[in-house]
Design a protein around this motif. Structure first.
Motif, PDB file in Angstrom:
ATOM      1  N   TYR A  89       0.583  -1.255  -0.206  1.00  0.00           N
ATOM      2  CA  TYR A  89      -0.337   0.156   0.284  1.00  0.00           C
ATOM      3  C   TYR A  89       0.921   1.334  -0.230  1.00  0.00           C
ATOM      4  CZ  TYR A  89      -4.352  -2.919   0.451  1.00  0.00           C
ATOM      5  OH  TYR A  89      -4.619  -3.850   0.859  1.00  0.00           O
ATOM      6  N   CYS A  90       0.462   2.331  -0.672  1.00  0.00           N
ATOM      7  CA  CYS A  90       0.991   3.737  -0.156  1.00  0.00           C
ATOM      8  C   CYS A  90       0.817   4.398   0.646  1.00  0.00           C
ATOM      9  CB  CYS A  90      -0.108   4.463  -1.628  1.00  0.00           C
ATOM     10  SG  CYS A  90       0.795   5.959  -1.974  1.00  0.00           S
ATOM     11  N   THR A  91       1.785   4.530   1.584  1.00  0.00           N
ATOM     12  CA  THR A  91       2.069   5.522   2.424  1.00  0.00           C
ATOM     13  C   THR A  91       1.517   6.900   2.448  1.00  0.00           C
ATOM     14  OG1 THR A  91       3.983   6.674   1.878  1.00  0.00           O
ATOM     15  CG2 THR A  91       4.150   4.269   2.804  1.00  0.00           C
ATOM     16  N   HIS A  92       0.485   7.288   1.777  1.00  0.00           N
ATOM     17  CA  HIS A  92      -0.149   8.286   1.427  1.00  0.00           C
ATOM     18  C   HIS A  92      -2.003   7.894   1.901  1.00  0.00           C
ATOM     19  CE1 HIS A  92      -2.318  12.016  -0.688  1.00  0.00           C
ATOM     20  NE2 HIS A  92      -1.789  12.130   0.037  1.00  0.00           N
ATOM     21  N   GLU A  93      -2.232   7.201   1.047  1.00  0.00           N
ATOM     22  CA  GLU A  93      -3.378   6.449   1.372  1.00  0.00           C
ATOM     23  C   GLU A  93      -4.347   5.454   1.185  1.00  0.00           C
ATOM     24  OE1 GLU A  93      -6.697   8.462  -0.584  1.00  0.00           O
ATOM     25  OE2 GLU A  93      -6.130  10.299   0.604  1.00  0.00           O
ATOM     26  N   VAL A  94      -4.887   4.546   1.598  1.00  0.00           N
ATOM     27  CA  VAL A  94      -4.681   3.186   1.764  1.00  0.00           C
ATOM     28  C   VAL A  94      -5.128   2.391   0.021  1.00  0.00           C
ATOM     29  CG1 VAL A  94      -5.445   0.532   2.786  1.00  0.00           C
ATOM     30  CG2 VAL A  94      -5.723   2.992   3.911  1.00  0.00           C
ATOM     31  N   VAL A  95      -4.031   2.602  -0.678  1.00  0.00           N
ATOM     32  CA  VAL A  95      -3.899   1.725  -2.253  1.00  0.00           C
ATOM     33  C   VAL A  95      -2.660   1.327  -2.270  1.00  0.00           C
ATOM     34  CG1 VAL A  95      -4.254   3.688  -4.693  1.00  0.00           C
ATOM     35  CG2 VAL A  95      -5.316   4.002  -3.089  1.00  0.00           C
ATOM     36  N   HIS A  96      -3.240   0.322  -3.199  1.00  0.00           N
ATOM     37  CA  HIS A  96      -2.101  -0.177  -3.756  1.00  0.00           C
ATOM     38  C   HIS A  96      -1.845   0.172  -5.024  1.00  0.00           C
ATOM     39  CE1 HIS A  96      -0.690  -4.903  -3.438  1.00  0.00           C
ATOM     40  NE2 HIS A  96      -1.262  -4.854  -2.515  1.00  0.00           N
ATOM     41  N   GLU A 111       4.819   4.225  -9.553  1.00  0.00           N
ATOM     42  CA  GLU A 111       4.220   6.045  -9.482  1.00  0.00           C
ATOM     43  C   GLU A 111       2.380   5.550  -9.167  1.00  0.00           C
ATOM     44  OE1 GLU A 111       4.051   9.876 -11.594  1.00  0.00           O
ATOM     45  OE2 GLU A 111       2.319   8.068 -12.444  1.00  0.00           O
ATOM     46  N   CYS A 112       2.378   6.136  -7.287  1.00  0.00           N
ATOM     47  CA  CYS A 112       1.179   5.807  -7.300  1.00  0.00           C
ATOM     48  C   CYS A 112       0.189   5.505  -8.019  1.00  0.00           C
ATOM     49  CB  CYS A 112       0.376   6.519  -5.455  1.00  0.00           C
ATOM     50  SG  CYS A 112      -0.756   5.942  -5.009  1.00  0.00           S
ATOM     51  N   PRO A 113      -0.713   4.450  -8.096  1.00  0.00           N
ATOM     52  CA  PRO A 113      -2.574   5.074  -8.990  1.00  0.00           C
ATOM     53  C   PRO A 113      -2.971   6.263  -9.360  1.00  0.00           C
ATOM     54  CG  PRO A 113      -2.357   3.150  -8.100  1.00  0.00           C
ATOM     55  CD  PRO A 113      -1.184   3.715  -7.588  1.00  0.00           C
ATOM     56  N   MET A 114      -2.993   6.851  -7.729  1.00  0.00           N
ATOM     57  CA  MET A 114      -4.103   7.134  -7.058  1.00  0.00           C
ATOM     58  C   MET A 114      -3.938   8.914  -7.476  1.00  0.00           C
ATOM     59  SD  MET A 114      -6.605   6.854  -5.219  1.00  0.00           S
ATOM     60  CE  MET A 114      -8.303   7.466  -4.254  1.00  0.00           C
ATOM     61  N   HIS A 115      -2.163   9.412  -6.554  1.00  0.00           N
ATOM     62  CA  HIS A 115      -2.579  10.305  -7.079  1.00  0.00           C
ATOM     63  C   HIS A 115      -1.261  11.253  -7.200  1.00  0.00           C
ATOM     64  CE1 HIS A 115      -4.975  10.649  -2.992  1.00  0.00           C
ATOM     65  NE2 HIS A 115      -5.765  10.735  -3.462  1.00  0.00           N
ATOM     66  N   GLN A 116      -0.654   9.746  -7.762  1.00  0.00           N
ATOM     67  CA  GLN A 116       0.889  10.347  -8.898  1.00  0.00           C
ATOM     68  C   GLN A 116       1.744  10.706  -6.836  1.00  0.00           C
ATOM     69  OE1 GLN A 116       0.543  12.806 -12.181  1.00  0.00           O
ATOM     70  NE2 GLN A 116      -0.634  11.325 -12.876  1.00  0.00           N
ATOM     71  N   GLY A 117       1.913   9.960  -6.187  1.00  0.00           N
ATOM     72  CA  GLY A 117       3.058   9.520  -5.132  1.00  0.00           C
ATOM     73  C   GLY A 117       3.823   8.741  -5.608  1.00  0.00           C
ATOM     74  N   VAL A 118       5.080   9.543  -5.786  1.00  0.00           N
ATOM     75  CA  VAL A 118       6.152   8.872  -6.521  1.00  0.00           C
ATOM     76  C   VAL A 118       7.318   8.475  -5.188  1.00  0.00           C
ATOM     77  CG1 VAL A 118       8.157   8.284  -8.216  1.00  0.00           C
ATOM     78  CG2 VAL A 118       6.290   9.690  -8.406  1.00  0.00           C
ATOM     79  N   PRO A 159       5.156  14.876  -3.360  1.00  0.00           N
ATOM     80  CA  PRO A 159       4.017  14.437  -2.969  1.00  0.00           C
ATOM     81  C   PRO A 159       2.635  14.181  -3.672  1.00  0.00           C
ATOM     82  CG  PRO A 159       4.868  16.241  -3.625  1.00  0.00           C
ATOM     83  CD  PRO A 159       5.883  15.435  -4.006  1.00  0.00           C
ATOM     84  N   PRO A 160       1.850  14.347  -3.797  1.00  0.00           N
ATOM     85  CA  PRO A 160       1.569  14.024  -1.640  1.00  0.00           C
ATOM     86  C   PRO A 160       1.890  12.993  -1.268  1.00  0.00           C
ATOM     87  CG  PRO A 160      -0.681  12.999  -3.288  1.00  0.00           C
ATOM     88  CD  PRO A 160       0.664  13.204  -3.750  1.00  0.00           C
ATOM     89  N   ALA A 161       2.419  11.634  -1.172  1.00  0.00           N
ATOM     90  CA  ALA A 161       3.542  11.022  -1.035  1.00  0.00           C
ATOM     91  C   ALA A 161       4.483  11.594  -0.196  1.00  0.00           C
ATOM     92  CB  ALA A 161       3.733   9.537  -1.047  1.00  0.00           C
ATOM     93  N   CYS A 162       4.453  11.710   1.419  1.00  0.00           N
ATOM     94  CA  CYS A 162       6.362  12.130   2.290  1.00  0.00           C
ATOM     95  C   CYS A 162       6.810  11.404   3.000  1.00  0.00           C
ATOM     96  CB  CYS A 162       5.404  13.652   2.712  1.00  0.00           C
ATOM     97  SG  CYS A 162       3.892  13.707   3.759  1.00  0.00           S
TER      98      CYS A 162
END
Ligand SMILES: Cc1cc2nc3c(=O)[nH]c(=O)nc-3n(C[C@H](O)[C@H](O)[C@H](O)COP(=O)(O)OP(=O)(O)OC[C@H]3O[C@@H](n4cnc5c(N)ncnc54)[C@H](O)[C@@H]3O)c2cc1C
Ligand code: FES
Lengths: 105, 409
Positions: free
Chosen positions: A45-52, A64-71, A82-85
């Motif tokens: 799971y992404c550390t930003h929200e619970v998205v695989h 790159e996360c498929p939800m908000h493009q956190g990398v 961001p938004p992954a931090c």
């Protein structure tokens, strides 16, 4: 005894180059990647929200996360954009007889 | 010589610009002037995880905000009331003057307000900043019959959050579909179905004629003479660039501050970035104004580079998302100027995407799916649109084929 922590993921040809698969074990879920220089594993799971991250895009050493493009950097887990931090946890991977194993703590 | 740089507006673009300037110039004095008390924070969670109590105030502050301390970037909490471009000074509401060599304007946008002919205007709530979100969160605790005026992204996101907080929600939209014409009708309809399945009532094609109050409740008269009751009203009826400060100056305005591809405005040494800027996009050869997280960040970074003397064009392909219930909607590129549409996917569990093509190459796409399901393909679309690639339409329309193969290295 440490041997016991190496869990078999599947065969090396189950992942295309520059791609990833999801791997579930017990109540945990992971992403296992095949990059040009080998295999790597991170938390699922992404550390930003619970998205695989299984649905994310692998680009060079990055996922790159498929939800908000956190990398994240796949090898170090470092949150790069961001938004992954918060960094992503990574796991050791080994290949033995064309089988991929990850070491879960 | 040490440059004195002022950044007006303490939001996302301001922060990223400041960080970028410091990366390129260790000497420059950089000061952000922002009217909000908080250090730059993320707005997207205001209508989602913050309302849902999944994120608190501290979680919203940009991680990067800590560079303000580390990198000697000053944040001054002040409201700027006057600008004099000739003497290169800004004046705050407490009459303090700030002078600059270079100014970046990143004042963002502000919500359109509903006009009423009675004294109830102040009782309608809007959501743009943390203060407003705090007030809404507190006040809705004991409210249960909430009307939302406006079926755009923010209104719908609030409706989704309130529904998840078990509130009764009615949303009124003046148009004949949700989220405006830019969103393909089938996607707008799926979003509507999702809200309705969760118990939200969605009313299309109706306007508000009048709002009155009796005891502690509101009566809302609609254009078909029907009436609704509510104990709390929130409106999200679009926004406009925050430019009132510049209205009687030489700064060229047209749906925001006009900027060229280098974030430069019509006045020398004055730049603009983010929601407030109507910028020239060299790939589309037209002016565009965007209100999105990714744009606020990238445009701020580009302004920072140009302020530092690197001449860098802004060519970023637009991209934005909206999260409602378990759905994630994404929009990339330009979806208005096309001669062909291709559909991919059949259900929201696996994601549905509409690609917009012009002269056989992809210009943009809009997708909707359960969280995470459309992101990769939308991202690939962005890459294809960047390069103006002529694509194999059979692959685009066949969800069993991965789009990864369309991006050659
Ligand atoms: C509720 C909400 C939800 C959103 N959700 C999403 C989403 O899901 N996805 C997405 O892509 N985008 C979303 N956005 C849009 C995104 O947050 C904005 O596009 C982005 O914040 C714009 O950044 P900015 O720096 O241009 O402006 P802002 O972040 O608005 O910052 C401008 C700042 O300037 C200050 N300011 C203005 N005038 C003055 C003055 N005279 N003196 C001092 N300070 C001043 C303002 O108070 C403000 O703090 C959302 C926006 C909101 C409001
Ligand atoms: S959930 Fe991954 S970036 Fe937001």
């Amino acid at each position: 005894m440490a041997e016991e922590n190496w869990i078999e993921v599947g065969s090396t040809d189950s992942i295309e180059e520059e791609d990833l698969i999801r791997f579930d074990h017990g109540d945990k879920t992971f992403c296992v990647y095949r990059l040009t220089d080998g295999f790597y594993a991170t938390d699922g799971y992404c550390t930003h929200e619970v998205v695989h991250l299984e649905d994310g895009l692998v680009m060079d050493d990055e996922i790159e996360c498929p939800m908000h493009q956190g990398v994240f950097n796949i090898k170090s887990g470092e949150a790069l954009s961001p938004p992954a931090c918060e960094d992503l946890k990574t796991y050791p991977v080994k290949v033995d007889n064309d089988k991929i194993y990850i070491k879960i703590d | 010589m040490k440059k004195k740089i002022l950044i007006l507006g303490g939001g996302q673009s301001a922060l990223y610009a400041a960080r970028e300037i410091r990366r390129n110039d260790e000497e420059a004095s950089i000061t952000i002037l922002g009217e909000e008390k908080q250090l730059p924070y993320e707005r997207p969670p205001l209508s989602k995880d913050y309302l849902l109590n999944k994120k608190n105030e501290e979680d919203l502050v940009f991680n990067n905000s800590k560079i303000l301390d580390d990198k000697k970037i000053f944040y001054i909490n002040t409201n700027i009331e006057k600008v004099d471009f000739n003497s290169k000074t800004l004046v705050s509401n407490n009459q303090k003057e700030y002078s600059y060599d270079i100014l970046l304007i990143a004042t963002g946008s502000e919500n359109n307000k509903i006009k009423l002919d009675n004294n109830l205007e102040d009782e309608i709530h809007y959501l743009r900043n943390l203060e407003e979100a705090k007030i809404i969160k507190k006040k809705i605790e004991n409210k249960n019959n909430i009307v939302i005026i406006g079926g755009g992204f923010i209104g719908l996101e609030i409706a989704s959050s309130l529904s998840q907080l078990n509130k009764k929600v009615t949303l009124i939209e003046i148009g004949n579909q949700l989220m405006g014409r830019i969103i393909p009708k089938p996607i707008a309809d799926l979003v509507k179905d999702t809200h309705e399945a969760a118990g939200n009532k969605i009313i299309l094609n109706k306007q508000i004629l009048q709002i009155s109050k009796y005891n502690e409740n509101y009566k809302i008269l609609l254009s078909d003479n029907s009436e609704l009751e509510a104990d709390f009203i929130i409106a999200g009826i679009g926004s406009k660039p925050s430019v009132s400060l510049f209205e009687n100056t030489d700064l060229k305005l047209d749906n925001g501050i006009l900027t060229n591809e280098f974030c430069e405005t019509s006045i020398k040494d004055v730049y603009a970035a983010g929601d407030v800027s109507n910028f020239y996009h060299p790939l589309y050869k037209q002016y565009i104004r965007l209100e999105s997280y990714q744009h606020a960040q990238n445009h701020g970074i580009c302004a920072g580079k140009n302020i530092s003397g690197l001449k860098i064009e802004y060519t970023s392909i637009p991209w934005m998302w909206s999260d409602q219930f378990n759905l994630n909607l994404q929009l990339t590129g330009i979806c208005e100027n096309f001669d062909e549409i291709i559909e991919r996917g059949k259900d929201i569990e696996n994601g549905i995407i509409y690609f917009f093509l012009k002269d056989k190459s992809i210009k943009g796409a809009c997708g909707l799916g359960v969280a995470g399901k459309v992101g990769r393909d939308i991202r690939i679309t962005t890459k294809l649109a960047e390069k103006n690639v002529i694509v194999d339409k059979r692959i685009l329309g066949d969800e069993s084929q991965k789009l990864n193969k369309l991006i050659s290295k």
